[in-house]
Design a protein around this motif. Structure first.
Motif, short mmCIF file in Angstrom:
data_model
loop_
_atom_site.label_atom_id
_atom_site.label_comp_id
_atom_site.label_asym_id
_atom_site.label_seq_id
_atom_site.Cartn_x
_atom_site.Cartn_y
_atom_site.Cartn_z
N ILE A 1 -10.32 47.86 6.38
CA ILE A 1 -10.19 47.05 5.16
C ILE A 1 -10.14 45.56 5.49
O ILE A 1 -9.92 44.74 4.60
CB ILE A 1 -8.99 47.47 4.29
CG1 ILE A 1 -7.66 47.26 5.02
CG2 ILE A 1 -9.15 48.90 3.81
CD1 ILE A 1 -6.43 47.42 4.15
N MET B 1 -3.95 48.93 -1.32
CA MET B 1 -4.02 47.69 -0.55
C MET B 1 -4.86 46.63 -1.28
O MET B 1 -4.55 45.43 -1.21
CB MET B 1 -4.57 47.96 0.85
CG MET B 1 -3.58 48.70 1.74
SD MET B 1 -2.01 47.83 2.01
CE MET B 1 -2.57 46.44 3.00
N ALA B 2 -5.89 47.05 -2.00
CA ALA B 2 -6.68 46.10 -2.79
C ALA B 2 -5.82 45.49 -3.89
O ALA B 2 -5.93 44.30 -4.20
CB ALA B 2 -7.90 46.80 -3.40
N ALA B 3 -4.94 46.29 -4.47
CA ALA B 3 -4.04 45.77 -5.51
C ALA B 3 -3.08 44.74 -4.92
O ALA B 3 -2.81 43.71 -5.54
CB ALA B 3 -3.27 46.92 -6.17
N TYR C 1 -6.54 50.28 8.60
CA TYR C 1 -6.25 48.87 8.34
C TYR C 1 -7.39 47.98 8.82
O TYR C 1 -7.76 47.02 8.14
CB TYR C 1 -4.91 48.47 8.96
CG TYR C 1 -3.74 49.17 8.32
CD1 TYR C 1 -3.52 49.10 6.96
CD2 TYR C 1 -2.86 49.93 9.09
CE1 TYR C 1 -2.45 49.76 6.37
CE2 TYR C 1 -1.78 50.58 8.50
CZ TYR C 1 -1.59 50.50 7.14
OH TYR C 1 -0.54 51.14 6.55
N ALA D 1 -3.75 42.89 -2.34
CA ALA D 1 -4.60 41.72 -2.07
C ALA D 1 -4.79 40.88 -3.34
O ALA D 1 -4.75 39.65 -3.30
CB ALA D 1 -5.95 42.16 -1.51
N ARG D 2 -4.96 41.54 -4.47
CA ARG D 2 -5.09 40.81 -5.74
C ARG D 2 -3.80 40.06 -6.08
O ARG D 2 -3.84 38.91 -6.52
CB ARG D 2 -5.49 41.76 -6.87
CG ARG D 2 -6.96 42.17 -6.80
CD ARG D 2 -7.41 42.94 -8.03
NE ARG D 2 -6.77 44.25 -8.16
CZ ARG D 2 -7.18 45.35 -7.55
NH1 ARG D 2 -8.23 45.32 -6.74
NH2 ARG D 2 -6.55 46.50 -7.74
N ARG E 1 -6.80 52.58 0.04
CA ARG E 1 -7.63 51.38 -0.12
C ARG E 1 -7.35 50.72 -1.47
O ARG E 1 -7.22 49.49 -1.55
CB ARG E 1 -9.11 51.73 0.00
CG ARG E 1 -10.04 50.54 -0.18
CD ARG E 1 -11.49 50.95 0.00
NE ARG E 1 -11.79 51.22 1.40
CZ ARG E 1 -12.16 50.29 2.28
NH1 ARG E 1 -12.28 49.05 1.90
NH2 ARG E 1 -12.42 50.61 3.51
N ALA E 2 -7.23 51.51 -2.52
CA ALA E 2 -6.96 50.96 -3.85
C ALA E 2 -5.59 50.28 -3.90
O ALA E 2 -5.43 49.22 -4.51
CB ALA E 2 -7.06 52.05 -4.91
N GLY F 1 -9.52 57.34 -1.23
CA GLY F 1 -9.57 55.97 -1.72
C GLY F 1 -8.26 55.44 -2.25
O GLY F 1 -8.16 54.28 -2.64
#
Length: 148
Positions: free
Chosen positions: A123, A91-93, A120, A95-96, A88-89, A85
């Motif tokens: 996600i 890339m999520a950061a 990729y 995105a934020r 993913r974490a 994870g």
């Protein structure tokens, strides 16, 4: 390893890329990323106080849309932390960050046929089937010397 809490934080000038040796000097990275006009930003994924991954990115511009966008330069997770994870974490950061800054999208380049493409896509990224072209070295110098 997935059971331990994962923490995402901004990179500092004292961080180094986990698992990789840069092709440049630490001084150059410090100046380019942590000086008065940073050319990139980076986030570090830590688990149990140990860096397990990083993502570096910078702001670009979507000319046809007239909006800023994010461009991921590098995403790396150490082999023993893959599939936990961390990527993913990270890339999520990113995105934020993009949403907070009103960036229209986030893009990255990945070589054809790389296994990372499946990640990729998982996600939500989609493959634009564009060729990533590069001009460097002697070819860059030759083109620059071309007269009008």
């Amino acid at each position: 390893m997935k059971d331990s809490a994962l923490r995402i934080r901004s990179a500092t000038v004292d961080d180094h890329r986990p698992g990789q040796t840069p092709w440049t000097s630490v001084e150059r990275v410090r100046a380019d990323g942590f000086g008065p006009d940073p050319l990139f930003e980076a986030l570090i994924a830590e688990r149990d106080g140990k860096a397990v991954g990083f993502v570096s990115f910078f702001r670009g511009y979507a000319g046809w849309r007239g909006k800023p966008m994010g461009i991921v330069h590098a995403l790396y997770v150490v082999p023993e932390a893959r599939r936990t994870g961390a990527a993913r974490a990270l890339m999520a950061a990113v995105a934020r960050v993009a949403l907070e800054r009103d960036w229209i999208r986030v893009e990255l380049f990945v070589e054809e046929e790389r296994p990372a493409i499946r990640f990729y896509e998982s996600i939500g990224m989609h493959d634009l089937h564009h060729r990533h072209m590069r001009l460097e070295g002697a070819a860059l110098e030759r083109l620059a010397q071309t007269s009008l």
